[in-house]
Structures are given as C-alpha cells and as structure tokens.
Design a protein around this motif. Structure first.
Motif, PDB file in Angstrom:
ATOM      1  N   ILE A 269       0.836  -1.202   0.000  1.00  0.00           N
ATOM      2  CA  ILE A 269       0.000   0.000   0.000  1.00  0.00           C
ATOM      3  C   ILE A 269       0.872   1.254   0.000  1.00  0.00           C
ATOM      4  CG2 ILE A 269      -1.727   1.321   1.288  1.00  0.00           C
ATOM      5  CD1 ILE A 269      -2.731  -1.335   2.426  1.00  0.00           C
ATOM      6  N   TYR A 270       1.941   1.234   0.808  1.00  0.00           N
ATOM      7  CA  TYR A 270       2.838   2.387   0.870  1.00  0.00           C
ATOM      8  C   TYR A 270       3.472   2.658  -0.494  1.00  0.00           C
ATOM      9  CZ  TYR A 270       6.704   5.434   2.212  1.00  0.00           C
ATOM     10  OH  TYR A 270       7.586   6.491   2.289  1.00  0.00           O
ATOM     11  N   PHE A 271       4.038   1.634  -1.101  1.00  0.00           N
ATOM     12  CA  PHE A 271       4.715   1.826  -2.385  1.00  0.00           C
ATOM     13  C   PHE A 271       3.732   2.152  -3.515  1.00  0.00           C
ATOM     14  CE2 PHE A 271       8.314  -0.927  -0.642  1.00  0.00           C
ATOM     15  CZ  PHE A 271       9.140   0.167  -0.443  1.00  0.00           C
ATOM     16  N   SER A 272       2.486   1.703  -3.370  1.00  0.00           N
ATOM     17  CA  SER A 272       1.493   2.021  -4.403  1.00  0.00           C
ATOM     18  C   SER A 272       1.198   3.518  -4.435  1.00  0.00           C
ATOM     19  CB  SER A 272       0.196   1.246  -4.154  1.00  0.00           C
ATOM     20  OG  SER A 272      -0.450   1.689  -2.986  1.00  0.00           O
ATOM     21  N   GLN A 273       1.488   4.202  -3.321  1.00  0.00           N
ATOM     22  CA  GLN A 273       1.256   5.652  -3.266  1.00  0.00           C
ATOM     23  C   GLN A 273       2.510   6.448  -3.618  1.00  0.00           C
ATOM     24  OE1 GLN A 273      -0.627   6.997   0.320  1.00  0.00           O
ATOM     25  NE2 GLN A 273      -2.349   5.611   0.134  1.00  0.00           N
ATOM     26  N   THR A 274       3.669   5.806  -3.559  1.00  0.00           N
ATOM     27  CA  THR A 274       4.913   6.538  -3.843  1.00  0.00           C
ATOM     28  C   THR A 274       5.589   6.105  -5.139  1.00  0.00           C
ATOM     29  OG1 THR A 274       6.248   4.953  -2.576  1.00  0.00           O
ATOM     30  CG2 THR A 274       5.334   6.832  -1.370  1.00  0.00           C
ATOM     31  N   ASP A 275       5.272   4.905  -5.608  1.00  0.00           N
ATOM     32  CA  ASP A 275       5.886   4.371  -6.823  1.00  0.00           C
ATOM     33  C   ASP A 275       5.414   5.158  -8.036  1.00  0.00           C
ATOM     34  OD1 ASP A 275       6.427   2.698  -9.185  1.00  0.00           O
ATOM     35  OD2 ASP A 275       6.966   1.160  -7.722  1.00  0.00           O
ATOM     36  N   THR A 276       6.349   5.720  -8.786  1.00  0.00           N
ATOM     37  CA  THR A 276       6.016   6.547  -9.962  1.00  0.00           C
ATOM     38  C   THR A 276       6.295   5.837 -11.280  1.00  0.00           C
ATOM     39  OG1 THR A 276       8.215   7.545  -9.873  1.00  0.00           O
ATOM     40  CG2 THR A 276       6.437   8.703  -8.727  1.00  0.00           C
ATOM     41  N   SER A 277       6.651   4.576 -11.222  1.00  0.00           N
ATOM     42  CA  SER A 277       7.043   3.871 -12.438  1.00  0.00           C
ATOM     43  C   SER A 277       5.860   3.465 -13.307  1.00  0.00           C
ATOM     44  CB  SER A 277       7.856   2.623 -12.075  1.00  0.00           C
ATOM     45  OG  SER A 277       7.060   1.753 -11.280  1.00  0.00           O
ATOM     46  N   SER A 278       4.669   3.335 -12.676  1.00  0.00           N
ATOM     47  CA  SER A 278       3.538   2.786 -13.431  1.00  0.00           C
ATOM     48  C   SER A 278       2.417   3.770 -13.697  1.00  0.00           C
ATOM     49  CB  SER A 278       2.975   1.566 -12.697  1.00  0.00           C
ATOM     50  OG  SER A 278       2.574   1.933 -11.390  1.00  0.00           O
ATOM     51  N   MET A 279       2.226   4.745 -12.833  1.00  0.00           N
ATOM     52  CA  MET A 279       1.084   5.643 -13.004  1.00  0.00           C
ATOM     53  C   MET A 279       1.365   7.004 -12.386  1.00  0.00           C
ATOM     54  SD  MET A 279      -1.573   4.061 -10.203  1.00  0.00           S
ATOM     55  CE  MET A 279      -1.355   2.394 -10.799  1.00  0.00           C
ATOM     56  N   ARG A 280       0.549   7.942 -12.777  1.00  0.00           N
ATOM     57  CA  ARG A 280       0.657   9.294 -12.226  1.00  0.00           C
ATOM     58  C   ARG A 280      -0.033   9.349 -10.871  1.00  0.00           C
ATOM     59  NH1 ARG A 280      -1.764  14.795 -15.064  1.00  0.00           N
ATOM     60  NH2 ARG A 280      -0.970  16.267 -13.500  1.00  0.00           N
ATOM     61  N   LYS A 281       0.630   9.871  -9.861  1.00  0.00           N
ATOM     62  CA  LYS A 281       0.086   9.895  -8.513  1.00  0.00           C
ATOM     63  C   LYS A 281      -0.468  11.284  -8.177  1.00  0.00           C
ATOM     64  CE  LYS A 281       1.160   5.697  -7.875  1.00  0.00           C
ATOM     65  NZ  LYS A 281       0.121   4.681  -7.800  1.00  0.00           N
ATOM     66  N   LYS A 282      -1.461  11.297  -7.277  1.00  0.00           N
ATOM     67  CA  LYS A 282      -2.026  12.579  -6.867  1.00  0.00           C
ATOM     68  C   LYS A 282      -1.041  13.313  -5.961  1.00  0.00           C
ATOM     69  CE  LYS A 282      -4.611  10.295  -3.164  1.00  0.00           C
ATOM     70  NZ  LYS A 282      -5.938   9.885  -2.724  1.00  0.00           N
ATOM     71  N   LYS A 283      -1.154  14.625  -5.957  1.00  0.00           N
ATOM     72  CA  LYS A 283      -0.229  15.459  -5.193  1.00  0.00           C
ATOM     73  C   LYS A 283      -0.649  15.628  -3.744  1.00  0.00           C
ATOM     74  CE  LYS A 283       1.165  18.248  -9.204  1.00  0.00           C
ATOM     75  NZ  LYS A 283       1.243  19.637  -9.748  1.00  0.00           N
ATOM     76  N   GLU A 284      -1.957  15.495  -3.496  1.00  0.00           N
ATOM     77  CA  GLU A 284      -2.453  15.780  -2.153  1.00  0.00           C
ATOM     78  C   GLU A 284      -3.648  14.886  -1.826  1.00  0.00           C
ATOM     79  OE1 GLU A 284      -3.833  19.836  -2.236  1.00  0.00           O
ATOM     80  OE2 GLU A 284      -5.479  19.363  -3.601  1.00  0.00           O
ATOM     81  N   GLU A 285      -3.977  14.814  -0.545  1.00  0.00           N
ATOM     82  CA  GLU A 285      -5.192  14.140  -0.093  1.00  0.00           C
ATOM     83  C   GLU A 285      -5.739  14.934   1.090  1.00  0.00           C
ATOM     84  OE1 GLU A 285      -3.717  10.283   0.888  1.00  0.00           O
ATOM     85  OE2 GLU A 285      -3.214  10.853   2.940  1.00  0.00           O
ATOM     86  N   PHE A 286      -7.037  14.899   1.238  1.00  0.00           N
ATOM     87  CA  PHE A 286      -7.627  15.690   2.315  1.00  0.00           C
ATOM     88  C   PHE A 286      -9.025  15.199   2.653  1.00  0.00           C
ATOM     89  CE2 PHE A 286      -8.657  17.693  -1.715  1.00  0.00           C
ATOM     90  CZ  PHE A 286     -10.018  17.924  -1.618  1.00  0.00           C
ATOM     91  N   ILE A 287      -9.433  15.459   3.889  1.00  0.00           N
ATOM     92  CA  ILE A 287     -10.819  15.356   4.330  1.00  0.00           C
ATOM     93  C   ILE A 287     -11.081  16.631   5.116  1.00  0.00           C
ATOM     94  CG2 ILE A 287     -12.517  14.096   5.699  1.00  0.00           C
ATOM     95  CD1 ILE A 287     -10.843  11.621   5.426  1.00  0.00           C
ATOM     96  N   SER A 288     -12.009  17.438   4.656  1.00  0.00           N
ATOM     97  CA  SER A 288     -12.266  18.704   5.340  1.00  0.00           C
ATOM     98  C   SER A 288     -13.755  18.997   5.392  1.00  0.00           C
ATOM     99  CB  SER A 288     -11.532  19.858   4.639  1.00  0.00           C
ATOM    100  OG  SER A 288     -12.097  20.102   3.361  1.00  0.00           O
ATOM    101  N   VAL A 289     -14.142  19.790   6.374  1.00  0.00           N
ATOM    102  CA  VAL A 289     -15.534  20.179   6.574  1.00  0.00           C
ATOM    103  C   VAL A 289     -15.606  21.698   6.641  1.00  0.00           C
ATOM    104  CG1 VAL A 289     -17.577  19.904   8.035  1.00  0.00           C
ATOM    105  CG2 VAL A 289     -15.904  18.074   7.897  1.00  0.00           C
ATOM    106  N   ASN A 290     -16.486  22.265   5.838  1.00  0.00           N
ATOM    107  CA  ASN A 290     -16.643  23.718   5.845  1.00  0.00           C
ATOM    108  C   ASN A 290     -17.500  24.199   7.006  1.00  0.00           C
ATOM    109  OD1 ASN A 290     -15.144  23.872   3.478  1.00  0.00           O
ATOM    110  ND2 ASN A 290     -16.943  23.710   2.173  1.00  0.00           N
ATOM    111  N   ASN A 291     -18.433  23.370   7.438  1.00  0.00           N
ATOM    112  CA  ASN A 291     -19.299  23.702   8.572  1.00  0.00           C
ATOM    113  C   ASN A 291     -19.144  22.614   9.630  1.00  0.00           C
ATOM    114  OD1 ASN A 291     -20.804  24.647   5.895  1.00  0.00           O
ATOM    115  ND2 ASN A 291     -21.311  26.060   7.537  1.00  0.00           N
ATOM    116  N   TYR A 292     -18.179  22.787  10.516  1.00  0.00           N
ATOM    117  CA  TYR A 292     -17.882  21.742  11.487  1.00  0.00           C
ATOM    118  C   TYR A 292     -19.011  21.558  12.501  1.00  0.00           C
ATOM    119  CZ  TYR A 292     -15.210  18.727  14.568  1.00  0.00           C
ATOM    120  OH  TYR A 292     -14.779  17.663  15.307  1.00  0.00           O
TER     121      TYR A 292
END
Length: 557
Positions: A269-292
């Motif tokens: 799972i770790y390498f699937s998020q950092t490995d760049t040899s096979s696919m383009r990876k996203k730059k960021e991830e987030f979970i946010s709430v505008n009205n907490y």
C-alpha cells in the motif's frame, strides 16, 4: 506536522507554503488569511501533514487550550524543547481521534437521509471509500510494529543465530578478521557456514523497517528500531519509493506466514502511493468540513439520541422529518424518558452548540430551540388526534380533563476543553442560567411554557466516544445522563426561588367537578398525572389561586 485552528488568522505566505489549493482558507488582505475549514490535509510533494482543528481548541486572546499561542502550535515541529514535553504526545493523540471522527462522520452520513448535495458541499475529500490515506497508513505501520515487534525481532535474531551453527572453520579463519582478547586469544564474530541458509524474510524486513524509519524520522514518532535491522536511507530510499512496488512484487511468492503477509500488504500500500514507475500519482489528499457544527451535532447526537421510530401523521410527517433539515443540520437531540411529574414518558429535547469554549447561545438559537420543541409537541398531538396514541404507548403530553400539557424538558449542550489530556471523563456540568419562554408567565402546564437547561461537556470525551465507543458504553452514558437531566429539572421545579413556581396536590377525588367549576381560573395551571394526582402549579406572583389552596397540600416531586 503542522496544526492550524479554524477561524484564526495566519500569514498568507505560511498557508500558500503548505497548501496546494486555497480552498481551505480565505485571503483577508495581501498579508493575512483566515482558516475556513476543519480537517486533515497531506501533501505528497512537500511531505507535510496538516491538521485544521475546530475553534473549540482556542482558549481566548490568541492562546490555545495547550497553553501556547496559535503561532507556536503552527511551528510545533520546529520547537525542539516542546517536542520532548509530555504535551506533544497528547497533541498527537488528539490528532488521531480528530481524524477518526472525520472518517466516522463520512461513514455515518454516506447513506443518510440528509440531502446528498448538501453533504458534498460540507464534507470535502478526494479519498474514495476503499482508499487508504497517508495517515491511515502511518497509523497502521505504527500499530503493526508495536503489536508484532517482539515476534519479528525474535525471528530475526533466530536466523542470525543459526548462521553460527556448524561453521566452516577453514573458511572462517581464512576470510575473517578475528577480535584479539587481552590474553591474545582470537574471537570470531563473523562465521562462514558449511551450508549457507538463505533468509527469504530479510528483504521484506528491510523494506518494512526502512519505511517505518522514514515515518519515524519525518513525524518524530519516538519509535526505537533495533539496530540489527538493515535500513535503506537517504537517496537510496527515495529511489526505492519510486520503484519499490515492482521490487516488492518480485518477492511476493515467498510469504505464507500471516504476520509476514500483513507486513507485505502494508509495504504494498505504501509503495502504491509513492511508486512513480507505473502511473501518475495525486499530489495531495484531504478530508475537510466547511461547517464543522454539522460534525459536532452528529457527534453529540450519537451519544444522546435514541433510534427514531418511523411513525407518520396523516400528512407523512415523522420525527425524523422534524429532526433532520434539508441543509444538513441536526436541529436537536431527542430521547423519551420518564416525565418529571409521574411514571409516563416525555421527550427530552436538546440542541448542541458549536462555539468557542466560553461562548453561550444567543437569542436566535434560543428561538430555534423553542420552535422545535413546539413542533415536537404538535407532532405528538397530531398523532393523538389521528391515531388515538402518541409516539409510544407510555408517552403522554396532554391531560384530557385539565387540558394541561406535561412539562417538556429542553437542554443546550456546549463543547469545551478544560484539560487537553482528559479523554475519558465527560465532565458534563450545568452552564449558565436556565432559559425560559412563555405566553403566560403563570401557566406552567401550557404548551408554550418551556424551560431550557444549559450544559457543557468535555469536547475530547465526545471526540473519542464518536469513533471509539461501542453501543454498550454509549448506553451506559445515556442511562447516567438521562437520570442526571431529570434530577436537575426536578431540583429546579422543587425550588420556588429558581423556577418561580410552587407545586400543590389536590386532596379530594372529585377531579372532574373541581376542574369544571374552576377551569377558567386554573387553565394551564393544572395537570392530572397518570397516577390520578391533580397537580396545581402556583406562580409566585399569582394571587388568584390563594382561595383554592385550602383544598391542596404541598406536592413534592
């Protein structure tokens, strides 16, 4: 790791330096911006974990509940003296509970009756339901290591020890340099075995502990990794991140042990998020709430509210329709419990208030609470008129003989933080004065006469309970809280100096004749319990009832 607080101002250059997108803040001017969101954010390119905590973590005057100001909290990872203090560990614990609460909100509201467009406008994430976040992975690595480190180390040492069995002394002496003791005796610490044993686990251990070491270094996890493990560091680890997935899959066939299979899965799972040899990876991830406030409402609702029965009036109205708004707001928390006057039940209606720790509800919030309470009363009266019964068999709002209404207990709940280390005590106590609403001040048993008690509860307890507590623990909390709320209301109405009312019980059995003859005088002031006790509530300023008191005795709740 950096920690920001909702609603607080920060230098614009600070925020542009950590966020790829300005959606989490509002630019006030050329120098400053205000955090709008509450949530979790991770940048893969910058290797930065960001928490945007709720405003309840502010203690006032720029100070946080951690006894440091918001700017020190932002630069927490750069303050070496603070890193080694006990407070740093508690902040990390808060961060984990906080992150889990966002996941729980996402899970609970996925199939909610709340309008989905409203939910998507308030809960923002680029994580799919079956996708691991960086923090999920970090926590999984740490938990796995703490749970299995002794077993893994034992196996590792066992293999190393086996290398010393049946050594080939001819090769050992010829190819190894011994240590010489004081009495000039050679000691060999490196052996050449007659039969070389291949350790198929060593490569996987190297990958796992290299990843763990990277996480440990980046986030100051204070993990102690045994020095006997071979670790890949620096530029070599950066290269491994880029092509680790392909390397890992070449050794997949070697592992059958459950512990090693789990270890392999984590590395994959770790390498699937950092490995760049096979696919383009996203730059960021987030979970946010505008009205907490929506999340806080849901957290409190999970603790307090009973499951809702789908009992409809003729126009299709249910309690759920009254409780959940189309804008996603849960107006109130509701449960049925023993009435203040007898053994029948009545709805206890509460509303959670999401403010900074020292604030209390304003006039608008109070008016909304009274409106909701009246709607719940009317819903039950409609059920009575249409079906001959209330929401439940033991529920009782209106007395047919006196036409008086049972007292409806209301309450406000505020979140606060008194001790940032305390996750286990609810610290539920009364806060502020009791709020009153009425059309006629001297009519206690009128449907428009309402009283609201105010309470504050430990926000950290609610935070932990939301994602960690099981049904049994929550039920125990509800049982204690319901009894506490009822007793506090009884104490209030038993004290005339607080409630302005004194209660009396009619001493004769001719209830109907008494009510018929004095209806105009006692309208809204009397209620007949399910135990056939006629209760008269006399307001301290009401002199009109004095002539009737000779037929009554003082009543104790």
């Amino acid at each position: 790791m950096k920690i920001l607080i909702e609603g607080e101002k920060y230098k614009l250059e600070q925020l542009t330096g950590i966020f790829e997108d300005p959606k989490f803040y509002h630019q006030d001017d050329s120098q400053y911006a205000t955090i709008l969101s509450v949530g979790y954010y991770h940048s893969y390119e910058k290797g930065e974990l960001i928490y945007m905590l709720p405003k309840v973590f502010m203690a006032g005057r720029g100070k946080t509940v951690f006894n440091i100001d918001k700017d020190e909290l932002y630069n927490l990872d750069k303050i070496e003296t603070f890193k080694h203090k006990e407070e740093y560990n508690w902040i990390r614990q808060i961060s984990v509970y906080f992150y889990n609460s966002l996941l729980e909100f996402k899970r609970r509201n996925k199939d909610s009756t709340i309008v989905q467009s409203s939910l998507s406008a308030n809960l923002n994430t680029n994580l799919n339901d079956k996708e691991y976040s960086y923090l999920d992975l970090l926590l999984s690595f740490v938990n796995f290591y703490k749970k299995n480190k002794n077993h893994i180390l034992f196996k590792h040492i066992e293999f190393k020890s086996n290398q010393a069995k049946k050594p080939n002394w001819e090769k050992t002496i010829r190819k190894s340099i011994p240590l010489i003791t004081q009495d000039k005796k050679p000691i060999y610490n490196i052996f050449r075995n007659k039969k070389k044993i291949v350790n198929s686990e060593e490569e996987l251990l190297t990958y796992f502990f290299s990843i763990l070491n990277k996480l440990n270094t980046d986030h100051n996890l204070s993990l102690k990794i045994d020095k006997s493990y071979l670790l890949i560091k620096g530029s070599k680890f950066e290269l491994l991140q880029k092509n680790g997935l392909s390397k890992l899959r070449k050794i997949k066939y070697r592992y059958f042990n459950d512990t090693l299979k789990k270890m392999y899965h984590l590395c994959e799972i770790y390498f699937s998020q950092t490995d760049t040899s096979s696919m383009r990876k996203k730059k960021e991830e987030f979970i946010s709430v505008n009205n907490y406030n929506l999340v806080f409402e849901d957290m409190v609702d999970k603790l307090f509210s009973d499951p809702i029965i789908e009992k409809k009036t003729s126009d299709g109205t249910t309690l759920k329709h009254l409780k959940y708004n189309n804008d996603g707001k849960i107006i109130d928390h509701i449960f049925d419990y023993q009435s203040l006057l007898d053994t029948s039940d009545i709805f206890y209606i509460g509303d959670s208030k999401y403010y900074k720790s020292d604030n209390t509800a304003g006039k608008v919030s109070k008016y909304k609470q009274f409106t909701y309470a009246r709607n719940v009363i009317q819903y039950n009266i409609d059920l009575l008129n249409e079906t001959g019964s209330y929401y439940t068999e033991n529920l009782r709002y209106r007395d047919k003989i006196t036409e008086g209404y049972n007292i409806t207990p209301n309450f406000f709940i505020y979140g606060y933080i008194n001790n940032y280390k305390n996750f286990d005590d609810n610290e539920l106590i009364e806060k502020g004065d009791i709020v009153k609403s009425f059309h006629f001040a001297n009519r206690l048993f009128d449907r428009d006469t309402l009283f609201v008690h105010q309470y504050k509860i430990n926000f950290l307890y609610v935070l932990k309970a939301y994602s960690q507590f099981g049904n049994q623990t929550i039920e125990e909390f509800r049982k204690e809280t319901k009894l506490m709320f009822r007793n506090n209301f009884i104490d209030f109405f038993s004290n005339q100096s607080k409630s302005d009312f004194q209660l009396f019980e009619y001493q004769k059995n001719d209830f109907e004749n008494f009510v018929e003859n004095n209806f105009r005088l006692i309208n809204g002031k009397c209620f007949l319990t399910n135990e056939n006790k006629l209760i008269l509530a006399k307001h301290k300023s009401d002199e009109s009832l004095n002539q009737l008191l000779s037929e009554f005795k003082e009543y104790e709740l």
